[in-house]
Motif scaffolding. Structure first.
Motif, short mmCIF file in Angstrom:
data_model
loop_
_atom_site.label_atom_id
_atom_site.label_comp_id
_atom_site.label_asym_id
_atom_site.label_seq_id
_atom_site.Cartn_x
_atom_site.Cartn_y
_atom_site.Cartn_z
N GLY A 127 -22.69 -31.32 -27.66
CA GLY A 127 -21.94 -30.50 -26.71
C GLY A 127 -22.83 -29.98 -25.62
O GLY A 127 -23.96 -30.45 -25.42
N SER A 128 -22.34 -29.00 -24.86
CA SER A 128 -23.09 -28.36 -23.79
C SER A 128 -22.99 -26.85 -23.95
O SER A 128 -22.10 -26.34 -24.62
CB SER A 128 -22.53 -28.78 -22.42
OG SER A 128 -22.58 -30.18 -22.25
N THR A 129 -23.90 -26.13 -23.32
CA THR A 129 -23.82 -24.68 -23.38
C THR A 129 -22.64 -24.21 -22.54
O THR A 129 -22.26 -24.85 -21.55
CB THR A 129 -25.11 -24.02 -22.85
OG1 THR A 129 -25.26 -24.32 -21.46
CG2 THR A 129 -26.33 -24.52 -23.62
N TYR A 130 -22.08 -23.09 -22.94
CA TYR A 130 -20.95 -22.56 -22.17
C TYR A 130 -21.41 -22.12 -20.78
O TYR A 130 -20.63 -22.15 -19.82
CB TYR A 130 -20.26 -21.43 -22.92
CG TYR A 130 -21.01 -20.13 -23.02
CD1 TYR A 130 -20.97 -19.19 -21.99
CD2 TYR A 130 -21.76 -19.81 -24.15
CE1 TYR A 130 -21.65 -17.99 -22.08
CE2 TYR A 130 -22.45 -18.62 -24.26
CZ TYR A 130 -22.39 -17.71 -23.22
OH TYR A 130 -23.07 -16.52 -23.31
N HIS A 131 -22.69 -21.75 -20.66
CA HIS A 131 -23.23 -21.40 -19.34
C HIS A 131 -23.12 -22.59 -18.38
O HIS A 131 -22.74 -22.45 -17.21
CB HIS A 131 -24.70 -20.99 -19.44
CG HIS A 131 -24.96 -19.86 -20.37
ND1 HIS A 131 -25.20 -20.04 -21.71
CD2 HIS A 131 -25.01 -18.52 -20.15
CE1 HIS A 131 -25.40 -18.87 -22.29
NE2 HIS A 131 -25.28 -17.93 -21.36
N HIS A 132 -23.43 -23.78 -18.90
CA HIS A 132 -23.39 -24.99 -18.06
C HIS A 132 -21.96 -25.40 -17.75
O HIS A 132 -21.61 -25.65 -16.59
CB HIS A 132 -24.13 -26.13 -18.76
CG HIS A 132 -23.95 -27.45 -18.08
ND1 HIS A 132 -24.54 -27.75 -16.87
CD2 HIS A 132 -23.22 -28.55 -18.44
CE1 HIS A 132 -24.18 -28.98 -16.51
NE2 HIS A 132 -23.40 -29.48 -17.44
N VAL A 133 -21.12 -25.49 -18.78
CA VAL A 133 -19.75 -25.97 -18.58
C VAL A 133 -18.97 -25.05 -17.65
O VAL A 133 -18.25 -25.51 -16.74
CB VAL A 133 -19.01 -26.11 -19.92
CG1 VAL A 133 -17.56 -26.53 -19.70
CG2 VAL A 133 -19.72 -27.13 -20.81
N LEU A 134 -19.13 -23.74 -17.84
CA LEU A 134 -18.35 -22.77 -17.07
C LEU A 134 -19.10 -22.21 -15.87
O LEU A 134 -18.56 -21.40 -15.12
CB LEU A 134 -17.92 -21.60 -17.98
CG LEU A 134 -17.09 -21.99 -19.20
CD1 LEU A 134 -16.75 -20.76 -20.02
CD2 LEU A 134 -15.81 -22.72 -18.80
N ASN A 135 -20.36 -22.68 -15.69
CA ASN A 135 -21.17 -22.21 -14.56
C ASN A 135 -21.28 -20.69 -14.54
O ASN A 135 -21.01 -20.04 -13.53
CB ASN A 135 -20.60 -22.71 -13.23
CG ASN A 135 -21.44 -23.83 -12.64
OD1 ASN A 135 -22.67 -23.83 -12.76
ND2 ASN A 135 -20.80 -24.80 -12.02
N ILE A 136 -21.66 -20.14 -15.67
CA ILE A 136 -21.84 -18.69 -15.77
C ILE A 136 -23.30 -18.36 -15.50
O ILE A 136 -24.19 -18.84 -16.18
CB ILE A 136 -21.43 -18.18 -17.17
CG1 ILE A 136 -19.92 -18.35 -17.36
CG2 ILE A 136 -21.82 -16.71 -17.35
CD1 ILE A 136 -19.42 -17.95 -18.72
N ASN A 137 -23.52 -17.56 -14.49
CA ASN A 137 -24.88 -17.19 -14.09
C ASN A 137 -24.86 -15.74 -13.62
O ASN A 137 -24.22 -15.41 -12.62
CB ASN A 137 -25.38 -18.11 -12.97
CG ASN A 137 -26.84 -17.86 -12.63
OD1 ASN A 137 -27.40 -16.83 -12.98
ND2 ASN A 137 -27.44 -18.81 -11.93
N GLU A 138 -25.58 -14.89 -14.31
CA GLU A 138 -25.58 -13.46 -13.98
C GLU A 138 -26.16 -13.20 -12.61
O GLU A 138 -25.84 -12.20 -11.97
CB GLU A 138 -26.37 -12.68 -15.03
CG GLU A 138 -25.67 -12.57 -16.37
CD GLU A 138 -26.35 -11.58 -17.29
OE1 GLU A 138 -26.80 -10.54 -16.78
OE2 GLU A 138 -26.42 -11.84 -18.49
N TYR A 139 -27.04 -14.08 -12.16
CA TYR A 139 -27.74 -13.83 -10.90
C TYR A 139 -27.09 -14.53 -9.72
O TYR A 139 -27.64 -14.61 -8.64
CB TYR A 139 -29.20 -14.27 -11.03
CG TYR A 139 -29.88 -13.64 -12.22
CD1 TYR A 139 -30.28 -12.31 -12.19
CD2 TYR A 139 -30.09 -14.36 -13.40
CE1 TYR A 139 -30.89 -11.72 -13.28
CE2 TYR A 139 -30.69 -13.77 -14.50
CZ TYR A 139 -31.09 -12.46 -14.43
OH TYR A 139 -31.68 -11.88 -15.51
#
Length: 218
Positions: free
Chosen positions: A73-85
């Motif tokens: 699979g992939s990290t949810y950060h990558h799939v959903l493009n979640i980036n705090e910065y």
């Protein structure tokens, strides 16, 4: 796949939902210690959808890159493009990419749920609501399946989803971090379908001494 009774119960809940949509969103937790066959259930569901030429309906996400390699699979950060910065303008430009990735997806499976904090869950919810343009339903109305063992790795920073403190303690109206965590805890309570796997399938042919040791660890 040869599934035991508990595994088959979990398989049929998702499989029946996928072929006979009831109109109700599925929000499910698949629990159990390591070796009870959580990944086996997911593999069997993937094969079902592949045989129906519907593999596009299912995406697997995990909290870390290391766990992603184990479940393909992939990290949810990558799939959903979640980036705090990420600033608001840059974030808006990425929504189209996320929509493309989730096009045709009906089920999101998140493994290693013990590593998700309340804040992480709220971030996933917010992102899906934006991408799917549905703000009145948990996770934007997406069918969610969480799996993992809460006795394993906790989140790196942030409160666990089962934290008693979260949502019970008072905090300042200006304390945004705690507010977000409290909302994440409330989201976890929206998971209303639960199957716990208890039969260890990884260690079936072991000695009596090994079984005693395993029972002690349990």
């Amino acid at each position: 796949f040869t599934l035991n009774t508990e595994q088959e119960r979990a398989f049929r809940i998702v499989a029946n939902h996928s072929v006979q949509p009831s109109g109700e969103t599925l929000r499910m937790y698949l629990g159990g210690m390591g070796g009870t066959g959580k990944s086996q259930v997911i593999k069997s569901l993937i094969q079902l959808l592949e045989k129906r030429d519907e593999s596009h309906r299912f995406v697997i996400m995990v909290p870390t890159g290391a766990s992603a390699t184990l479940v393909s699979g992939s990290t949810y950060h990558h799939v959903l493009n979640i980036n705090e910065y990420c600033n608001e303008k840059a974030d808006a430009s990425k929504l189209a990419k996320v929509r493309t990735r989730l096009e045709g997806v009906d089920y999101i499976f998140i493994d290693e749920v013990s590593m998700l904090s309340c804040r992480d869950l709220q971030k996933i919810h917010e992102r899906l609501c934006k991408v799917l343009n549905e703000h009145d339903e948990p996770f934007g109305g997406m069918n969610m399946i969480f799996a993992g063992d809460f006795a394993q790795l906790p989140p790196v920073g942030g409160k666990t989803l089962y934290s008693y403190e979260e949502g019970c303690s008072r905090f300042s109206p200006n304390d945004q971090k705690n507010q977000v965590s409290a909302m994440g805890k409330a989201l976890w309570h929206q998971v209303t379908t639960v199957v716990i796997l208890r039969q260890n399938m990884r260690q079936t042919n072991i000695s009596a001494e090994d079984k005693s040791f395993r029972d002690m660890l349990d």
